[in-house]
Design an enzyme around this catalytic site. Structure first.
Site: not given
Length: 220
Positions: A16-17, A69, A166, A215
């Site tokens: 889920d990054c 990133s 998210h 989360w």
């Protein structure tokens, strides 16, 4: 190219990054081929741990490896220039100011338990303030086009879209839909709809269940 990124709950699927998602959107916008290697702490390559502290996302291209990133995105945009995604400093200044601090505000709110207590309401108000800044930017007179820079897709859009995904998923799944984006922040909602419909986003998405898993692990 090989992109090493966080694995999902089964240890092998895509995790889920949002920062890996950012890099993947840039790769897709550029039309670049790459191998995706989800990894856990136990399955990271030894060279990644020894030389780069195990940081992910990590992009390996030929004999070079890049982590963080933003660094990866800048590298890709510099060496693979079509289509260009980096705008000028003058173009990006106002847009970057509009999203300053938004992801920390998202993270603090989604992580907090118990939901609905006094601290939770303070964190919610903090996130709403950040969303208000973004709403104001998107509503500026004279803007044209659905993206942060107007009609041109940018690195900032590739970075912001996963974070808003998210946020949307966490507010729905963890916070009881406590913020109504359509009613409170209609321009943010319209922006999300536009960027979520981008092929680069659709091709790199992961299930909402994976976002909630991530989360959920981070909550108290």
């Amino acid at each position: 190219m090989t992109l090493y990124c966080k694995a999902g709950p089964d240890g092998t699927s895509l995790g889920d990054c949002p920062f890996a998602h950012f890099v993947r959107m840039v790769l897709e916008e550029k039309g670049l081929e790459y191998d995706l290697q989800p990894a856990t702490q136990e399955t990271k390559p030894s060279w990644l741990i020894e030389h780069y502290g195990g940081k992910m996302p990590a992009l390996r291209h030929r004999k070079e490896c890049y982590v963080e990133s933003d660094v990866i995105a800048e590298y890709l945009d510099f060496f693979f220039q079509e289509p260009p995604l980096k705008a000028s400093a003058a173009e990006t200044e106002a847009a970057e100011a509009a999203v300053d601090g938004i992801f920390p505000a998202i993270a603090k709110y989604l992580k907090h338990t118990p939901d609905g207590d006094e601290d939770d309401l303070t964190l919610k108000a903090g996130l709403e303030e950040k969303l208000g800044n973004l709403e104001a930017h998107l509503g500026q007179e004279g803007r044209s086009g659905p993206f942060m820079m107007g009609s041109k897709m940018s690195l900032l859009d590739c970075s912001l879209a996963p974070k808003l995904y998210h946020m949307e998923t966490g507010i729905e799944g963890l916070k009881g839909k406590s913020i109504d984006l359509s009613q409170q922040f209609p321009k943010v909602r319209a922006y999300m709809d536009a960027v979520f419909a981008r092929p680069s986003f659709e091709k790199t998405i992961y299930p909402k269940e994976t976002v909630l898993w991530g989360w959920g692990n981070a909550r108290g």
